[in-house]
Scaffold this motif. Structure first.
Motif, short mmCIF file in Angstrom:
data_model
loop_
_atom_site.label_atom_id
_atom_site.label_comp_id
_atom_site.label_asym_id
_atom_site.label_seq_id
_atom_site.Cartn_x
_atom_site.Cartn_y
_atom_site.Cartn_z
N HIS A 302 31.15 -82.06 -15.53
CA HIS A 302 30.97 -83.08 -14.46
C HIS A 302 30.00 -82.67 -13.34
CE1 HIS A 302 34.50 -84.45 -16.24
NE2 HIS A 302 35.14 -83.39 -16.01
N SER A 303 28.68 -81.90 -13.79
CA SER A 303 27.81 -81.33 -12.81
C SER A 303 26.37 -81.68 -13.04
CB SER A 303 27.75 -79.89 -12.74
OG SER A 303 29.23 -79.50 -12.48
N ALA A 304 25.52 -81.59 -12.15
CA ALA A 304 24.03 -81.94 -12.39
C ALA A 304 23.30 -80.70 -11.96
CB ALA A 304 23.64 -83.04 -11.49
N LEU A 305 22.71 -79.89 -12.72
CA LEU A 305 22.17 -78.56 -12.53
C LEU A 305 20.78 -78.60 -13.32
CD1 LEU A 305 25.08 -76.40 -12.71
CD2 LEU A 305 24.06 -76.87 -10.59
N PRO A 306 19.67 -77.92 -12.68
CA PRO A 306 18.63 -77.68 -13.46
C PRO A 306 18.74 -76.60 -14.57
CG PRO A 306 18.43 -76.31 -11.30
CD PRO A 306 19.72 -77.28 -11.29
N THR A 307 17.96 -76.69 -15.70
CA THR A 307 18.20 -75.64 -16.81
C THR A 307 18.11 -74.47 -16.14
OG1 THR A 307 17.00 -77.44 -18.18
CG2 THR A 307 17.32 -75.14 -19.21
N ILE A 308 17.23 -73.92 -15.41
CA ILE A 308 17.10 -72.48 -14.96
C ILE A 308 18.25 -72.08 -14.09
CG2 ILE A 308 16.27 -73.24 -12.59
CD1 ILE A 308 14.56 -70.58 -14.88
N PHE A 309 19.10 -72.91 -13.73
CA PHE A 309 20.40 -72.39 -13.03
C PHE A 309 21.27 -71.95 -14.05
CE2 PHE A 309 24.31 -72.77 -11.19
CZ PHE A 309 24.38 -72.74 -9.79
N LEU A 310 21.17 -72.63 -15.07
CA LEU A 310 22.31 -72.29 -16.37
C LEU A 310 21.76 -71.00 -17.09
CD1 LEU A 310 22.60 -75.97 -17.77
CD2 LEU A 310 24.26 -74.67 -16.17
N VAL A 311 20.36 -71.10 -17.00
CA VAL A 311 19.81 -69.93 -17.95
C VAL A 311 20.02 -68.60 -17.30
CG1 VAL A 311 17.75 -68.73 -18.60
CG2 VAL A 311 17.99 -71.27 -18.94
N SER A 312 20.00 -68.74 -15.96
CA SER A 312 20.19 -67.40 -15.11
C SER A 312 21.68 -66.94 -15.24
CB SER A 312 20.33 -67.75 -13.46
OG SER A 312 20.35 -66.55 -12.77
N LEU A 313 22.76 -67.69 -15.47
CA LEU A 313 23.97 -67.37 -15.77
C LEU A 313 24.24 -66.76 -16.99
CD1 LEU A 313 26.20 -70.50 -14.48
CD2 LEU A 313 26.53 -67.97 -13.83
N SER A 337 17.72 -86.81 -10.85
CA SER A 337 18.70 -86.22 -11.87
C SER A 337 18.12 -85.02 -12.45
CB SER A 337 18.45 -87.11 -13.07
OG SER A 337 17.03 -87.26 -13.71
N ALA A 338 19.01 -84.05 -12.97
CA ALA A 338 18.74 -82.92 -13.29
C ALA A 338 18.48 -82.64 -14.72
CB ALA A 338 20.00 -81.96 -13.19
N PRO A 339 17.00 -82.77 -15.09
CA PRO A 339 16.70 -82.73 -16.57
C PRO A 339 16.88 -81.37 -17.28
CG PRO A 339 14.86 -82.34 -14.99
CD PRO A 339 15.81 -82.99 -14.15
#
Length: 524
Positions: A302-313, A337-339
């Motif tokens: 249920h979130s809205a994050l840029p891909t780079i944020f997820l990639v860092s994790l 929106s967060a593409p």
């Protein structure tokens, strides 16, 4: 029962290793002697401890802390601690007159626990002073009405809220230090609400206790081998919802920094959250150290994050076993929106082809390049690359991280440990096509031929028969393979009945039924 023939100390040890309160309850019903050993009434009281900065909760929790200090075995029953109040960015703790009256013996027990938790000198004095408060209202203060707080801001606290936050953190820190079997933490960000608080300025001095829970976690994570507590912590859930924010919107906490509070602990497995968005300026975001984290299961829903944020994790994980990211359930503040960049994401998980067991991505509503026409005309890669250029930023650290895996290549079939896959139809077809360096040409294929042999469950979102001929061809071949028994998959959903892709809530005033309801609410 063979279990009863074991020596009593072995029985006690086995019972202490059962973490599920439900399993213990069932075991306790087996016979009278086991019921006595399980001591379910006490275990249920200690199993989950909620630390709320409310006067009644503070005093109840303090009494339980003192009980554990007097009867240490009770600390072995604590499996989960829930701490539900985030700090304010602009306040530090000011010691006030003690409000509790303890016997000399009880006070010595409490002081010893503070020292054992690692607080010494002025830190010891400050934490002890927090624990000796029995109300969130500081002496001499008159509680004012609480003002309205705007979304994603750190303002609007009265003195009672601020005072109670420090007290709750001190109680949570001491509880953690006396709970050796603690497995789960549910908590808000334990440092300043302002993202990048430590990175934006100087860290607090060693003799400044600031937020005690934050201190305790950082100290344990920096040197887990020399710490007696948090050795069995397996999962962390970060509460994003703030009691004074508008919970119809996604909200920002410094989630990446929060991950660094636990990522070196020996038993840590998962970190989870809901309703998260990135800092609106993106200035506080850090790039985590590659292959440094023991966290192997990440759930962000249920979130809205840029891909780079997820990639860092992902890049920070030594081993990645589960990854879940879903959008929807909240409104995006400001209308943006967060593409989601599917190519970048797939390249980032390629180093985990031999370990990734569960993948759930529900963000296809933000992958506009997966329109049927893009597939049928063979221009998906061009569309992805073009959108990536348009959304590029100037952050050198992020560019360096992206370059570190830009040559990665792979397709779904190469993920040899994958058991459960839940994705949109466009992402699925693109994933089986695979990402290749320099967009090398792909050979013709059908979906059943390109799935990993380990796959047992497949959920396809957004598929509607007749919408795309290419998709229909793949799905028809998949169904044929599944019906014939030649596929190793045990269950497929989303073919006969469309499972819609999740979407951001556009109008929270009129679409209240679409809003996500928190699992852990932050009580008043």
């Amino acid at each position: 029962m063979a279990f009863l023939s074991l020596p009593l100390e072995i029985q006690v040890m086995v019972i202490s290793r059962v973490s599920s309160i439900g399993d213990l309850a069932a075991l306790s019903q087996s016979c009278r002697s086991i019921r006595r050993l399980c001591d379910m009434k006490t275990r249920e009281r200690c199993y989950q401890i909620r630390v709320d900065p409310k006067d009644c909760s503070i005093n109840k929790t303090f009494d339980l802390v003192m009980e554990i200090l007097k009867i240490p075995k009770l600390g072995n029953y604590v499996r989960e601690i829930v701490q539900t109040r985030e700090p304010s960015m602009e306040h530090h703790y000011v010691q006030t007159a003690e409000q509790r009256e303890l016997s000399a013996g009880d006070r010595d027990l409490l002081r010893a626990a503070v020292r054992k938790a690692g607080f010494a000198g002025s830190q010891e004095s400050a934490v002890l002073n927090m624990l000796m408060q029995n109300t969130t209202k500081p002496p001499g203060e008159t509680r004012e009405p609480e003002p309205f707080r705007f979304p994603n801001t750190a303002y609007g606290y009265d003195h009672g809220q601020i005072h109670g936050t420090f007290i709750a953190q001190a109680l949570a820190a001491i509880l953690i230090s006396v709970s050796p079997n603690l497995e789960s933490l549910v908590m808000t960000q334990p440092f300043s609400l302002f993202p990048g608080f430590y990175r934006g300025g100087e860290r607090p001095q060693d003799d400044d206790v600031h937020f005690p829970l934050n201190r305790l976690l950082r100290r344990a994570n920096a040197s887990p081998a020399s710490t007696a507590y948090l050795q069995n912590l397996r999962k962390v859930y970060m509460i994003v919802d703030d009691r004074k924010s508008d919970d119809r919107f996604y909200m920002a906490i410094d989630f990446l920094e929060c991950a660094t509070l636990f990522d070196r602990l020996p038993s840590i497995e998962s970190i989870s959250t809901d309703a998260l968005c990135d800092d609106e300026n993106g200035e506080a975001r850090i790039v985590l150290e590659p292959r440094s984290s023991n966290i192997s299961r990440i759930h962000i829903n249920h979130s809205a994050l840029p891909t780079i944020f997820l990639v860092s994790l992902i890049q920070s994980c030594k081993v990645l076993r589960e990854f879940q990211y879903t959008i929807g359930g909240r409104c995006v503040l400001g209308g943006w929106s967060a593409p989601f960049n599917a190519k970048t994401f797939i390249k980032s998980i390629c180093p985990h082809k031999d370990t990734l067991e569960v993948l759930d991505i529900d963000a296809e509503d933000n992958m506009h390049y997966f329109h049927p026409s893009c597939f049928e005309e063979g221009r998906v890669d061009q569309e992805i690359d073009q959108r990536a250029l348009e959304s590029d930023n100037d952050d050198d650290d992020e560019h360096q991280m992206l370059r570190s895996f830009s040559s990665n290549s792979g397709s779904l079939k190469e993920f040899r440990a994958l058991r459960r896959l839940s994705v949109g139809i466009g992402f699925l077809v693109y994933f089986v096509m695979g990402v290749r360096e320099n967009n090398e040409p792909r050979q013709p294929f059908l979906l059943p031929e390109t799935l990993p042999e380990s796959l047992e469950y497949l959920c396809i979102r957004g598929y509607e028969k007749g919408k795309c001929k290419l998709w229909d061809t793949h799905i028809d071949a998949l169904v044929t393979s599944f019906v014939s028994g030649s596929s190793g998959i045990k269950e497929i959903t989303g073919i006969e009945e469309t499972i819609p892709n999740s979407e951001d809530v556009e109008d929270p005033d009129n679409d209240e039924d679409l809003l996500w309801i928190p699992i852990y609410s932050v009580d008043d």
